[in-house]
Design a protein around this motif. Structure first.
Motif, PDB file in Angstrom:
ATOM      1  N   PHE A 124       0.819  -1.207   0.000  1.00 12.02           N
ATOM      2  CA  PHE A 124       0.000   0.000   0.000  1.00 12.02           C
ATOM      3  C   PHE A 124       0.860   1.267   0.000  1.00 12.02           C
ATOM      4  CE2 PHE A 124      -3.592  -2.651   2.030  1.00 12.02           C
ATOM      5  CZ  PHE A 124      -4.096  -2.950   0.756  1.00 12.02           C
ATOM      6  N   GLU A 125       2.049   1.140   0.536  1.00 16.84           N
ATOM      7  CA  GLU A 125       2.984   2.273   0.498  1.00 16.84           C
ATOM      8  C   GLU A 125       3.435   2.526  -0.951  1.00 16.84           C
ATOM      9  OE1 GLU A 125       7.302   3.158   2.399  1.00 16.84           O
ATOM     10  OE2 GLU A 125       6.005   1.810   3.538  1.00 16.84           O
ATOM     11  N   LYS A 126       3.701   1.428  -1.666  1.00 10.91           N
ATOM     12  CA  LYS A 126       4.104   1.558  -3.078  1.00 10.91           C
ATOM     13  C   LYS A 126       2.927   1.989  -3.942  1.00 10.91           C
ATOM     14  CE  LYS A 126       7.795  -1.914  -3.274  1.00 10.91           C
ATOM     15  NZ  LYS A 126       7.683  -2.476  -1.924  1.00 10.91           N
ATOM     16  N   PHE A 127       1.752   1.455  -3.651  1.00 11.91           N
ATOM     17  CA  PHE A 127       0.563   1.704  -4.480  1.00 11.91           C
ATOM     18  C   PHE A 127      -0.584   2.239  -3.621  1.00 11.91           C
ATOM     19  CE2 PHE A 127       2.554  -2.189  -6.466  1.00 11.91           C
ATOM     20  CZ  PHE A 127       3.009  -1.583  -7.624  1.00 11.91           C
ATOM     21  N   MET A 148      -1.006  -2.421 -11.225  1.00 13.54           N
ATOM     22  CA  MET A 148      -0.443  -2.273  -9.879  1.00 13.54           C
ATOM     23  C   MET A 148      -0.841  -3.466  -9.016  1.00 13.54           C
ATOM     24  SD  MET A 148      -1.354   1.715  -9.144  1.00 13.54           S
ATOM     25  CE  MET A 148      -0.964   2.971 -10.356  1.00 13.54           C
ATOM     26  N   LEU A 149      -2.107  -3.881  -9.153  1.00 10.10           N
ATOM     27  CA  LEU A 149      -2.602  -5.001  -8.354  1.00 10.10           C
ATOM     28  C   LEU A 149      -1.886  -6.301  -8.748  1.00 10.10           C
ATOM     29  CD1 LEU A 149      -4.491  -6.219  -6.272  1.00 10.10           C
ATOM     30  CD2 LEU A 149      -6.283  -6.347  -8.019  1.00 10.10           C
ATOM     31  N   ALA A 150      -1.674  -6.493 -10.049  1.00  7.28           N
ATOM     32  CA  ALA A 150      -0.996  -7.716 -10.516  1.00  7.28           C
ATOM     33  C   ALA A 150       0.426  -7.768  -9.952  1.00  7.28           C
ATOM     34  CB  ALA A 150      -0.974  -7.753 -12.040  1.00  7.28           C
ATOM     35  N   ILE A 151       1.096  -6.616  -9.933  1.00 12.02           N
ATOM     36  CA  ILE A 151       2.461  -6.565  -9.384  1.00 12.02           C
ATOM     37  C   ILE A 151       2.407  -6.772  -7.863  1.00 12.02           C
ATOM     38  CG2 ILE A 151       4.500  -5.097  -9.017  1.00 12.02           C
ATOM     39  CD1 ILE A 151       3.873  -3.780 -11.750  1.00 12.02           C
ATOM     40  N   PRO A 167       4.507  -4.969 -18.663  1.00  7.71           N
ATOM     41  CA  PRO A 167       3.757  -4.165 -17.682  1.00  7.71           C
ATOM     42  C   PRO A 167       3.190  -2.866 -18.258  1.00  7.71           C
ATOM     43  CG  PRO A 167       6.124  -4.118 -17.204  1.00  7.71           C
ATOM     44  CD  PRO A 167       5.911  -5.169 -18.250  1.00  7.71           C
ATOM     45  N   SER A 168       3.719  -2.383 -19.395  1.00 10.50           N
ATOM     46  CA  SER A 168       3.231  -1.092 -19.904  1.00 10.50           C
ATOM     47  C   SER A 168       2.059  -1.252 -20.875  1.00 10.50           C
ATOM     48  CB  SER A 168       4.364  -0.344 -20.629  1.00 10.50           C
ATOM     49  OG  SER A 168       4.568  -0.892 -21.922  1.00 10.50           O
ATOM     50  N   LYS A 177       5.147   5.529 -16.675  1.00  9.25           N
ATOM     51  CA  LYS A 177       6.283   6.128 -15.974  1.00  9.25           C
ATOM     52  C   LYS A 177       6.241   5.761 -14.486  1.00  9.25           C
ATOM     53  CE  LYS A 177       8.728  10.419 -16.384  1.00  9.25           C
ATOM     54  NZ  LYS A 177       9.078  11.162 -15.355  1.00  9.25           N
ATOM     55  N   GLY A 178       5.060   5.860 -13.900  1.00  3.08           N
ATOM     56  CA  GLY A 178       4.877   5.525 -12.481  1.00  3.08           C
ATOM     57  C   GLY A 178       5.167   4.060 -12.206  1.00  3.08           C
ATOM     58  N   ILE A 179       4.668   3.184 -13.091  1.00  5.31           N
ATOM     59  CA  ILE A 179       4.878   1.730 -12.918  1.00  5.31           C
ATOM     60  C   ILE A 179       6.373   1.418 -12.980  1.00  5.31           C
ATOM     61  CG2 ILE A 179       4.488  -0.549 -13.991  1.00  5.31           C
ATOM     62  CD1 ILE A 179       1.754   0.195 -13.137  1.00  5.31           C
ATOM     63  N   PHE A 180       7.083   2.067 -13.915  1.00  6.11           N
ATOM     64  CA  PHE A 180       8.516   1.797 -14.054  1.00  6.11           C
ATOM     65  C   PHE A 180       9.322   2.329 -12.866  1.00  6.11           C
ATOM     66  CE2 PHE A 180       7.506   0.114 -18.072  1.00  6.11           C
ATOM     67  CZ  PHE A 180       8.597  -0.621 -18.494  1.00  6.11           C
ATOM     68  N   GLU A 181       8.869   3.432 -12.289  1.00  3.00           N
ATOM     69  CA  GLU A 181       9.511   3.924 -11.047  1.00  3.00           C
ATOM     70  C   GLU A 181       9.390   2.866  -9.955  1.00  3.00           C
ATOM     71  OE1 GLU A 181      11.427   6.531 -10.377  1.00  3.00           O
ATOM     72  OE2 GLU A 181      11.287   7.019 -12.513  1.00  3.00           O
ATOM     73  N   ILE A 182       8.202   2.267  -9.869  1.00  4.01           N
ATOM     74  CA  ILE A 182       7.947   1.238  -8.856  1.00  4.01           C
ATOM     75  C   ILE A 182       8.811   0.001  -9.113  1.00  4.01           C
ATOM     76  CG2 ILE A 182       6.205  -0.341  -7.919  1.00  4.01           C
ATOM     77  CD1 ILE A 182       5.587   2.407  -6.970  1.00  4.01           C
ATOM     78  N   ILE A 183       8.961  -0.371 -10.391  1.00  6.79           N
ATOM     79  CA  ILE A 183       9.790  -1.540 -10.727  1.00  6.79           C
ATOM     80  C   ILE A 183      11.222  -1.301 -10.253  1.00  6.79           C
ATOM     81  CG2 ILE A 183      10.752  -2.910 -12.637  1.00  6.79           C
ATOM     82  CD1 ILE A 183       8.076  -2.360 -14.146  1.00  6.79           C
TER      83      ILE A 183
END
Length: 240
Positions: A124-127, A148-151, A167-168, A177-183
């Protein structure tokens, strides 16, 4: 990445679909702590490579070793217990379950149930969007939230190696961009990542190393930044 232990080794991997030779003697390796990306055109065999590694499709010949152990014949579900997570192409979340239930299912392999609560907190901190929607049915989320949920669901099993397939796909550039920051953040937290991605620019910008797949063959590999500056790669995959 010297002195790092090898996390995954794929040697002379051959996969057939009926009469089609989909992967031809594919060789790749990933060391602990790396982000390695597999880029290539549609139909090059990127998804087949991931699915063979995680036990979702059989392979005709070759060796896949995860943390030094050969995987031939190990069923896919057992690999979760071994420390491998797979975020499939198209997300494959459980649409008729809530966000929270999806995450709970991600933790089914965990022995340390008392620590699972900490995992929810870290996801939840990440997403933060997932926390706001934790009681919502997953099918009602936007594409980006579903990704985000799948990750998040894959991270619930605390994988040492995370396979990410496209993932994109289908997401707006700002969401990507946000998803890749999280990765990147997941990797900095100690998870090794094998990333399959249509968006070669994005993939190479966060990866340490890359392999290029063409019609089932690995045609080149190297440091991601070198491939980004390679004229042939630019022309073929980076839209120049």
């Amino acid at each position: 990445m010297k002195g790092m232990r090898q996390m995954l080794k794929v040697k002379n991997l051959n996969v057939y679909y009926g009469g089609i030779h989909a992967l031809k003697n594919v060789n790749l390796e990933i060391n602990q702590g790396e982000i390695v990306t597999l880029i290539g055109a549609n139909g090059a065999g990127k998804t087949s490579t991931l699915r063979a590694i995680s036990g979702l499709i059989p392979y005709k010949s070759g060796i896949i070793q995860f943390k030094g152990k050969a995987l031939k014949g190990v069923p896919a579900y057992k690999l979760v217990y071994e420390g491998m997570g797979h975020v499939p192409e198209g997300r494959k979340i459980f649409a008729n379950l809530t966000v929270m239930e999806n995450l709970e299912l991600g933790a089914y392999s965990r022995k340390d149930k008392h620590k699972v609560k900490e995992e929810y907190a870290s996801i939840f901190e990440k997403f933060p969007r997932l926390e706001e929607r934790k009681l919502q049915l997953a099918g009602t989320l936007s594409g980006g939230e579903q990704q985000m949920l799948a990750i998040g669901r894959a991270l619930m099993s605390k994988p040492e190696l995370l396979l990410l397939d496209e993932p994109s796909m289908g997401l707006a550039p700002i969401i990507v961009k946000g998803i890749f920051e999280i990765i990147k953040e997941i990797n900095q937290g100690g998870t090794t990542i094998l990333l399959v991605e249509q968006n070669a620019n994005m993939a190479l910008s966060i990866a340490h190393r890359a392999y290029v797949l063409e019609t089932g063959n690995i045609v080149t590999s190297g440091a991601a930044k070198d491939l980004m500056n390679n004229e042939d790669i630019k022309k073929a995959y980076l839209g120049e």
